[in-house]
Design an enzyme around this catalytic site. Structure first.
Site, short mmCIF file in Angstrom:
data_model
loop_
_atom_site.label_atom_id
_atom_site.label_comp_id
_atom_site.label_asym_id
_atom_site.label_seq_id
_atom_site.Cartn_x
_atom_site.Cartn_y
_atom_site.Cartn_z
CG HIS A 1 -1.87 -1.00 1.36
ND1 HIS A 1 -3.22 -1.15 1.00
CD2 HIS A 1 -1.91 -2.53 2.26
CE1 HIS A 1 -3.49 -2.33 1.19
NE2 HIS A 1 -3.12 -3.18 2.06
O1 RIB Z 1 -4.74 -0.70 5.66
C1 RIB Z 1 -3.11 0.17 5.19
C2 RIB Z 1 -2.34 1.07 5.07
O2 RIB Z 1 -2.50 0.60 7.51
C3 RIB Z 1 -0.40 0.74 5.72
O3 RIB Z 1 -0.41 2.28 4.95
C4 RIB Z 1 -0.34 0.14 6.51
O4 RIB Z 1 1.39 0.13 6.40
C5 RIB Z 1 -1.11 0.39 7.79
O5 RIB Z 1 -0.59 1.22 8.16
#
Ligand code: RIB
Ligand code: CA
Length: 314
Positions: free
Chosen positions: A241
């Protein structure tokens, strides 16, 4: 070069995002602030030092921020994704950087760095938005120096930590609503709807390893996630992500943002932390929320190739 600040909760995917910003010295990464989130705050701060040591960023300031949300509620770390140490079990073999965390709290260092900049700064938020919301409340003049805020967060077709909420928003919905809805910051949201489509293959990861020690270290950090995403996606792809969110900051527009009216549920019902998009073409009465940019699409080959090339620039 683009002045950049990253607020992060490292975190396996945060490590990739930090490394992309640090790789190839093509952006002017000025500060890393850390927050609770994937693992508690004392671990995310140390993990930022470990990842930056791996990236050769010996002198980049790191400042520790919030250890919990604005409005206290039970925290649920994401150790099932990131490991107890937050780096896929690799933290113990990653040396801490010699330069420690800054003595002042993150929001103060963030405000000082923003005010010292002679041009607007892009801030990338990869964790809960508690630090950014606190900056808005305590240092509004510094917040005015943020040219753009790229947020990895939200999910318009459902969540990950709950059926309706994405983790970063869910950790602190009050902060998220203040930042995304009630502020006038130029926000670009990079939601799960986008990041879930941008997973990388094992071949891509092998090519990243071939770029050198940083790629090899990142591959080790992420090794434990392949099985989880294979179960989730039904194919061997890795969703990173925060790497995708940082890519939007480094190459503005690469995720083809669209204008969308967005609101955040900060109530205490089952939808707490949900991000809502109002896409009605016809409506009666006022709209809730605020119109912001939401990352909508991308060319996967271009995105993945650019990231690899940046790591190869070292
Ligand atoms: O939902 C994914 C996000 O939440 C990413 O940034 C992961 O590292 C957590 O922080
Ligand atoms: Ca994160």
């Amino acid at each position: 070069m683009l002045p950049l600040i990253i607020d992060t909760d490292p975190g396996v995917d945060d490590a990739f995002g930090l490394a992309l910003a640090a790789a190839g010295a093509k952006v002017d990464l000025r500060l890393v602030t850390t927050t609770y989130g994937n693992v508690p705050g004392e671990r995310t701060a140390g993990n930022a030092l470990r990842v930056l040591e791996m990236c050769g960023c010996a002198e980049l300031p790191v400042a520790r921020g919030a250890d919990g949300p604005l409005a206290g509620h039970s925290l649920r770390a994401a150790e099932y994704v990131h490991g107890r140490d937050g780096l896929g079990g690799q933290a113990g073999r990653m040396p801490l950087r010699a330069r420690p965390v800054e003595p002042r709290p993150a929001v103060e260092v963030l405000a000082g760095t923003l005010l010292a900049s002679d041009e607007p700064v892009t801030v990338v938020a990869l964790g809960p938005l508690t630090n950014v919301a606190t900056l808005l409340a305590e240092h509004p003049e510094a917040a005015g120096r943020i040219g753009r805020l790229v947020v990895m967060g939200g999910g318009f077709r459902g969540g990950n930590v709950t059926a309706s909420a994405e983790f970063n928003i869910w950790c602190d919905p009050e902060a998220a609503r203040r930042v995304i809805v009630r502020s006038d910051l130029a926000v670009t949201l990079v939601p799960l709807d986008l990041t879930h489509r941008a997973g990388v293959s094992e071949e891509w990861m092998a090519a990243l390893v071939a770029t050198g020690a940083v790629g090899e270290g990142l591959s080790r950090i992420a090794a434990g996630n392949w099985a989880m995403y294979e179960r989730m996606l039904g194919e061997r792809r890795l969703i990173i992500h925060d790497l995708v969110a940082v890519a939007e900051a480094v190459w503005p527009g690469i995720l083809r943002p669209e204008r969308v009216w967005v609101d955040v549920e900060d109530g205490h019902g089952p939808a707490r932390g949900a991000t809502l998009a109002d896409r009605r073409r016809y409506r009666q009465g006022p709209r809730e929320g605020r119109e912001i940019d939401v990352a909508a699409d991308f060319d996967a080959a271009d995105l993945h190739e650019r990231i690899l090339a940046r790591f190869g620039d070292r």
